[in-house]
Write a protein that holds these residues in place. Structure first.
Motif, short mmCIF file in Angstrom:
data_model
loop_
_atom_site.label_atom_id
_atom_site.label_comp_id
_atom_site.label_asym_id
_atom_site.label_seq_id
_atom_site.Cartn_x
_atom_site.Cartn_y
_atom_site.Cartn_z
N THR A 194 0.83 -1.19 0.00
CA THR A 194 0.00 0.00 0.00
C THR A 194 0.88 1.25 0.00
OG1 THR A 194 -0.11 0.15 2.41
CG2 THR A 194 -1.77 -1.24 1.31
N ALA A 195 0.26 2.37 -0.34
CA ALA A 195 0.99 3.62 -0.33
C ALA A 195 1.53 3.92 1.07
CB ALA A 195 0.10 4.75 -0.81
N GLN A 196 0.70 3.72 2.09
CA GLN A 196 1.15 4.00 3.44
C GLN A 196 2.33 3.10 3.83
OE1 GLN A 196 -1.95 4.35 6.36
NE2 GLN A 196 -0.56 4.00 8.08
N GLU A 197 2.22 1.83 3.46
CA GLU A 197 3.32 0.90 3.76
C GLU A 197 4.60 1.32 3.04
OE1 GLU A 197 4.29 -3.91 3.43
OE2 GLU A 197 2.34 -3.12 2.80
N ALA A 198 4.47 1.72 1.78
CA ALA A 198 5.64 2.13 1.01
C ALA A 198 6.27 3.39 1.59
CB ALA A 198 5.26 2.36 -0.45
N LEU A 199 5.43 4.34 2.00
CA LEU A 199 5.95 5.59 2.55
C LEU A 199 6.63 5.36 3.89
CD1 LEU A 199 2.92 7.88 1.65
CD2 LEU A 199 5.19 7.93 0.60
N ALA A 205 13.77 -0.26 1.00
CA ALA A 205 13.09 -1.49 1.43
C ALA A 205 12.07 -1.95 0.41
CB ALA A 205 12.42 -1.26 2.78
N VAL A 206 11.33 -1.02 -0.19
CA VAL A 206 10.32 -1.38 -1.19
C VAL A 206 11.00 -1.98 -2.41
CG1 VAL A 206 8.55 -0.47 -2.74
CG2 VAL A 206 8.66 0.32 -0.37
N ALA A 207 12.08 -1.36 -2.86
CA ALA A 207 12.79 -1.88 -4.02
C ALA A 207 13.35 -3.27 -3.75
CB ALA A 207 13.91 -0.92 -4.42
N ALA A 208 13.88 -3.50 -2.57
CA ALA A 208 14.43 -4.81 -2.23
C ALA A 208 13.34 -5.88 -2.26
CB ALA A 208 15.09 -4.76 -0.85
N GLU A 209 12.16 -5.54 -1.75
CA GLU A 209 11.08 -6.52 -1.78
C GLU A 209 10.59 -6.75 -3.20
OE1 GLU A 209 7.06 -7.93 0.49
OE2 GLU A 209 7.99 -6.03 1.08
N ALA A 210 10.51 -5.69 -3.99
CA ALA A 210 10.08 -5.85 -5.39
C ALA A 210 11.04 -6.75 -6.15
CB ALA A 210 9.99 -4.48 -6.06
N ARG A 211 12.34 -6.57 -5.95
CA ARG A 211 13.32 -7.43 -6.63
C ARG A 211 13.14 -8.88 -6.20
NH1 ARG A 211 17.09 -3.54 -5.11
NH2 ARG A 211 18.01 -5.04 -3.67
N ALA A 212 12.89 -9.09 -4.92
CA ALA A 212 12.72 -10.46 -4.42
C ALA A 212 11.48 -11.11 -5.02
CB ALA A 212 12.63 -10.44 -2.90
N VAL A 213 10.38 -10.37 -5.13
CA VAL A 213 9.15 -10.93 -5.68
C VAL A 213 9.30 -11.21 -7.17
CG1 VAL A 213 6.72 -10.44 -6.18
CG2 VAL A 213 7.66 -9.86 -3.94
N LEU A 214 9.91 -10.30 -7.90
CA LEU A 214 10.03 -10.44 -9.35
C LEU A 214 10.99 -11.56 -9.73
CD1 LEU A 214 10.12 -6.66 -10.30
CD2 LEU A 214 8.24 -8.26 -10.70
#
Length: 301
Positions: A194-199, A205-214
């Motif tokens: 969510t936006a709140q979680e990302a902010l 941290a968001v980029a690291a999780e995105a790389r892990a998921v992709l």
């Protein structure tokens, strides 16, 4: 472009001269907005994004040290559409996209992503991972009785096995949503940030999780400008308060080196609602960031 004033840069994306589909990277406009549910006007997005991209040709990317305009890049203009016929237009978009090796699409509404994913999945022979910046899940089964609309794109993409939902991450989600749509999305394995979680977590941290998921397989980037807060992107059809700042989206993208991106789109720019070109510049910048990422990944920095 050395020696050319900004206002005189040619009207193609980043002013590139090449216009053939055989380029390694191909930019195309898709001026479709027949499936919008709130404010219309995204058909004017491609022209506005190209115009705003003039601000991005004065030098190299300041982190990757790549000059996206100098990549093997072509702008082939806008895909033809079928006037007033959404289903036929989507089929036409898919056929056009199938002729491009690596497409950077300038929308248009988010509905254009469905035929682009159909063409890409068919070419690769397998579902792709998906990184979606958006205020909305876009996994509704229908919008106001219509199965084809800009809010149903990723329901179709998952059901048609164009994307692997276990390799799908959505960033910036914050709109009102029916609980059954939210639960359906999570039940398929989609990671919703969510936006709140990302902010609260921050770009790293968001980029690291995105790389892990992709993961390591091919992936697609779909950037809806309403992922950004309306303060940074007012010119869009369905703005939602509480979104990302432009710099935060850039900071996430800049940390996605190593992801095997195979195409991207930036969508939902409706320039009539933003006379200052703020939204169009944000959209052009996201495509520029993506191209710089590709250039760095191929050692062109």
């Amino acid at each position: 472009m050395a020696g050319i004033p900004t206002f005189a840069v040619p009207g193609r994306f980043l002013g590139v001269a090449r216009q053939d589909r055989g380029a390694e990277y191909v930019v195309a406009g898709i001026p479709l907005d027949l499936g919008t549910t709130n404010r219309a006007g995204a058909r004017d997005g491609p022209a506005a994004i190209r115009r705003a991209s003039r601000m991005l040709v004065d030098g190299a990317h300041p982190q990757h040290w790549v000059e996206p305009a100098a990549l093997p890049l072509a702008d082939i203009g806008d895909f033809p559409l079928v006037l007033g016929d959404l289903r036929a237009s989507l089929a036409r978009i898919e056929a056009e996209a199938a002729t491009c090796a690596h497409l950077v699409a300038l929308g248009g509404e988010h509905g254009i992503t469905l035929p682009l994913l159909r063409a890409l999945a068919r070419r690769l022979g397998a579902p792709v991972g998906l990184l979606q910046f958006d205020a909305h899940l876009d996994t509704w089964p229908e919008n106001f009785g219509q199965r084809l609309a800009h809010g149903t794109v990723f329901r179709h993409a998952i059901e048609e096995r164009l994307v692997d939902p276990r390799r799908m991450v959505q960033i910036g989600i914050r709109s009102p949503v029916q609980r059954e749509v939210w639960d359906w999305t999570l039940s398929r394995g989609v990671r919703v940030i969510t936006a709140q979680e990302a902010l609260e977590a921050g770009p790293a941290a968001v980029a690291a999780e995105a790389r892990a998921v992709l993961g390591d397989g091919p992936a697609y980037l779909s950037f809806d400008v309403d992922a950004l807060d309306p303060a940074f992107a007012p010119g869009t059809g369905t703005p939602e308060a509480g979104g990302l700042a432009t710099w935060q989206a850039q900071a996430i993208l800049r940390r996605l080196g190593g992801v095997a991106f195979a195409g991207m789109d930036v969508v939902e720019v409706a320039p009539a609602h933003d006379m200052a070109e703020i939204t169009a510049l944000a959209a052009a910048t996201m495509a520029w960031e993506y191209l710089a990422l590709l250039g760095a990944a191929t050692g062109r920095g």
